[in-house]
Design a protein around this motif. Structure first.
Motif, PDB file in Angstrom:
ATOM      1  N   LEU A   1     -13.804  13.291   6.138  1.00  0.00           N
ATOM      2  CA  LEU A   1     -12.598  13.760   5.457  1.00  0.00           C
ATOM      3  C   LEU A   1     -12.055  13.037   4.499  1.00  0.00           C
ATOM      4  O   LEU A   1     -11.836  12.727   2.852  1.00  0.00           O
ATOM      5  CB  LEU A   1     -11.361  14.666   6.096  1.00  0.00           C
ATOM      6  CG  LEU A   1     -11.579  15.446   6.888  1.00  0.00           C
ATOM      7  CD1 LEU A   1     -10.515  15.338   8.103  1.00  0.00           C
ATOM      8  CD2 LEU A   1     -11.894  16.740   6.634  1.00  0.00           C
ATOM      9  N   GLY A   2     -12.181  11.631   4.174  1.00  0.00           N
ATOM     10  CA  GLY A   2     -11.951  10.494   3.772  1.00  0.00           C
ATOM     11  C   GLY A   2     -12.670   9.445   4.323  1.00  0.00           C
ATOM     12  O   GLY A   2     -13.030   8.449   5.370  1.00  0.00           O
ATOM     13  N   SER A   3     -13.780   8.748   3.058  1.00  0.00           N
ATOM     14  CA  SER A   3     -14.612   7.791   3.162  1.00  0.00           C
ATOM     15  C   SER A   3     -14.103   6.795   2.527  1.00  0.00           C
ATOM     16  O   SER A   3     -15.571   5.243   1.983  1.00  0.00           O
ATOM     17  CB  SER A   3     -15.701   8.058   2.075  1.00  0.00           C
ATOM     18  OG  SER A   3     -15.414   8.093   0.561  1.00  0.00           O
TER      19      SER A   3
ATOM     20  N   TRP B   1      -7.400   1.586   0.178  1.00  0.00           N
ATOM     21  CA  TRP B   1      -7.127   0.700  -0.956  1.00  0.00           C
ATOM     22  C   TRP B   1      -7.043   2.602  -1.840  1.00  0.00           C
ATOM     23  O   TRP B   1      -8.012   3.713  -1.503  1.00  0.00           O
ATOM     24  CB  TRP B   1      -8.283   0.252  -1.363  1.00  0.00           C
ATOM     25  CG  TRP B   1      -8.726  -0.077  -2.983  1.00  0.00           C
ATOM     26  CD1 TRP B   1      -8.954   1.100  -4.021  1.00  0.00           C
ATOM     27  CD2 TRP B   1      -8.854  -1.248  -3.529  1.00  0.00           C
ATOM     28  NE1 TRP B   1      -8.574   0.264  -5.586  1.00  0.00           N
ATOM     29  CE2 TRP B   1      -8.414  -0.785  -5.106  1.00  0.00           C
ATOM     30  CE3 TRP B   1      -8.845  -2.375  -3.194  1.00  0.00           C
ATOM     31  CZ2 TRP B   1      -8.846  -2.088  -6.353  1.00  0.00           C
ATOM     32  CZ3 TRP B   1      -8.717  -3.437  -3.707  1.00  0.00           C
ATOM     33  CH2 TRP B   1      -9.299  -3.434  -4.849  1.00  0.00           C
ATOM     34  N   ILE B   2      -5.868   2.862  -2.321  1.00  0.00           N
ATOM     35  CA  ILE B   2      -5.766   4.317  -2.817  1.00  0.00           C
ATOM     36  C   ILE B   2      -6.137   5.373  -4.006  1.00  0.00           C
ATOM     37  O   ILE B   2      -6.633   3.883  -4.967  1.00  0.00           O
ATOM     38  CB  ILE B   2      -4.454   4.363  -2.781  1.00  0.00           C
ATOM     39  CG1 ILE B   2      -3.511   4.039  -1.618  1.00  0.00           C
ATOM     40  CG2 ILE B   2      -3.779   5.779  -3.591  1.00  0.00           C
ATOM     41  CD1 ILE B   2      -1.777   3.646  -1.530  1.00  0.00           C
TER      42      ILE B   2
ATOM     43  N   ALA C   1      -3.311   8.680   5.926  1.00  0.00           N
ATOM     44  CA  ALA C   1      -2.922   9.286   4.091  1.00  0.00           C
ATOM     45  C   ALA C   1      -3.909  10.306   3.783  1.00  0.00           C
ATOM     46  O   ALA C   1      -5.369   9.654   2.892  1.00  0.00           O
ATOM     47  CB  ALA C   1      -2.234   8.906   3.487  1.00  0.00           C
ATOM     48  N   GLY C   2      -3.476  11.520   3.550  1.00  0.00           N
ATOM     49  CA  GLY C   2      -3.712  12.699   2.886  1.00  0.00           C
ATOM     50  C   GLY C   2      -5.408  13.809   3.547  1.00  0.00           C
ATOM     51  O   GLY C   2      -4.818  13.969   3.244  1.00  0.00           O
TER      52      GLY C   2
ATOM     53  N   PRO D   1      -2.651   1.565   8.466  1.00  0.00           N
ATOM     54  CA  PRO D   1      -1.813   2.627   8.607  1.00  0.00           C
ATOM     55  C   PRO D   1      -2.817   3.467   7.557  1.00  0.00           C
ATOM     56  O   PRO D   1      -2.586   4.158   7.656  1.00  0.00           O
ATOM     57  CB  PRO D   1      -1.229   1.936   7.275  1.00  0.00           C
ATOM     58  CG  PRO D   1      -0.544   0.923   7.977  1.00  0.00           C
ATOM     59  CD  PRO D   1      -1.352   0.038   8.582  1.00  0.00           C
ATOM     60  N   ASP D   2      -4.258   3.126   7.755  1.00  0.00           N
ATOM     61  CA  ASP D   2      -4.683   3.568   6.938  1.00  0.00           C
ATOM     62  C   ASP D   2      -5.627   4.623   7.829  1.00  0.00           C
ATOM     63  O   ASP D   2      -6.496   5.790   7.039  1.00  0.00           O
ATOM     64  CB  ASP D   2      -5.618   3.134   5.715  1.00  0.00           C
ATOM     65  CG  ASP D   2      -6.583   1.870   6.833  1.00  0.00           C
ATOM     66  OD1 ASP D   2      -6.001   1.074   7.480  1.00  0.00           O
ATOM     67  OD2 ASP D   2      -8.153   1.886   6.294  1.00  0.00           O
ATOM     68  N   HIS D   3      -5.350   3.997   9.067  1.00  0.00           N
ATOM     69  CA  HIS D   3      -5.806   5.426   9.671  1.00  0.00           C
ATOM     70  C   HIS D   3      -5.554   5.835  10.565  1.00  0.00           C
ATOM     71  O   HIS D   3      -5.561   6.782  11.488  1.00  0.00           O
ATOM     72  CB  HIS D   3      -6.478   4.652  11.116  1.00  0.00           C
ATOM     73  CG  HIS D   3      -7.692   3.856  10.385  1.00  0.00           C
ATOM     74  ND1 HIS D   3      -9.525   4.442  10.521  1.00  0.00           N
ATOM     75  CD2 HIS D   3      -8.236   2.568   9.551  1.00  0.00           C
ATOM     76  CE1 HIS D   3      -9.972   3.191   9.853  1.00  0.00           C
ATOM     77  NE2 HIS D   3      -9.346   2.502   9.564  1.00  0.00           N
ATOM     78  N   VAL D   4      -3.563   6.206  10.522  1.00  0.00           N
ATOM     79  CA  VAL D   4      -2.821   6.767  11.071  1.00  0.00           C
ATOM     80  C   VAL D   4      -1.890   7.423  10.371  1.00  0.00           C
ATOM     81  O   VAL D   4      -1.146   8.143  10.942  1.00  0.00           O
ATOM     82  CB  VAL D   4      -2.085   6.271  12.171  1.00  0.00           C
ATOM     83  CG1 VAL D   4      -2.707   5.360  13.581  1.00  0.00           C
ATOM     84  CG2 VAL D   4      -1.148   5.087  11.877  1.00  0.00           C
TER      85      VAL D   4
END
Ligand SMILES: [Zn+2]
Ligand SMILES: [Zn+2]
Length: 253
Positions: free
Chosen positions: A6-8, A12-13, A37-38, A63-66
């Motif tokens: 789903l997210g690789s 870093w947005i 996020a996303g 934050p990038d995981h939750v």
């Protein structure tokens, strides 16, 4: 079982790589591995509904995981559009209870699902802790990133997948990955840019070789780490298949 990336990406947005999230499916059971996020929108892109998610594993609380847990929990309060009947099981390290209490306080309880809809299962920080998640036999071990960081091994019908979460090089991950069919592993570092408590292709090759895994899927890419030099795998003697994750890629096991 089927794995969908789903997210690789990372924190870093960017448009082409969502924040971390991976979906593992077997027998109509959908296990979400991390929820950056996303990730919720990525699930909708697959044609699934939020109610289709049976369980969530959170590797650690960066934050990038939750961060998509916030809209995910908030949505459970809108019974006009949300039709969950069965509770969702969430699995994470013991500290998740404190993290969730703080989250509820920050949002004045608006992220608390209706009673009975969320079951929080906390996991001890010990090596090869064994339990079941739906049809999967699961094992978790602490890894070298945050104090709460756990990697997970999931087994279903003689196949096994290991998800590293974020981690530095550690024996615990090698042990957990022993002879796995697929190792889904973070690749944050490159030869030029190396940050502690993350992995480079050389580290990954070493882990994959020592653990004798069949396939590796590299994920959690930064712009500096996504151009992977596959030679480093050959040099370390890893001859299995190497896959570089892309968003919405599907891999069957
Ligand atoms: Zn991360
Ligand atoms: Zn992290």
């Amino acid at each position: 079982m089927k794995l969908t990336i789903l997210g690789s990406g990372t924190g870093w947005i960017r448009l082409d790589r969502n924040a971390p999230g991976h979906l593992l499916e077997a027998e109509d059971f959908c296990l979400l591995l991390d929820c950056g996020a996303g990730v919720i929108k990525q699930i909708l892109k697959l044609g699934k509904k939020l109610e289709d998610i049976s369980a969530i594993f959170i590797s650690h609380f960066h934050p990038d995981h939750v961060s998509d847990l916030i809209p995910f929990f908030f949505a459970t309060r809108y019974n006009l559009g949300y039709k969950r009947i069965l509770p969702i099981n969430l699995y994470s390290a013991e500290d998740f209870s404190i993290f969730f209490e703080l989250l509820k306080r920050a949002f004045n309880n608006w992220v608390e699902p209706p009673e009975g809809l969320l079951i929080i299962n906390t996991l001890p920080k010990k090596k090869s802790h064994s339990f079941f998640i739906g049809p999967f036999r699961a094992f978790t071990s602490p890894v070298k990133h945050n104090p709460e960081s756990l990697a997970i091994r999931l087994e279903y019908k003689n196949k096994s997948l290991v998800y590293s979460g974020d981690t530095g090089y550690c024996e615990e991950l090698i042990e957990l990955s022993k002879c796995a069919d697929l190792l889904l592993i973070e690749c944050s570092n490159s030869e030029e840019v190396y940050v502690e408590h993350h992995l480079s292709p050389q580290d990954i090759a070493d882990i994959a070789k020592k653990a004798k895994v069949k396939r590796v899927v590299l994920t959690h890419f930064y712009p500096h780490s996504e151009k992977v030099n596959l030679e480093s795998f050959k040099k370390k003697g890893f001859l299995g298949e190497i896959i570089l994750a892309k968003d919405l890629m599907e891999i069957n096991l």
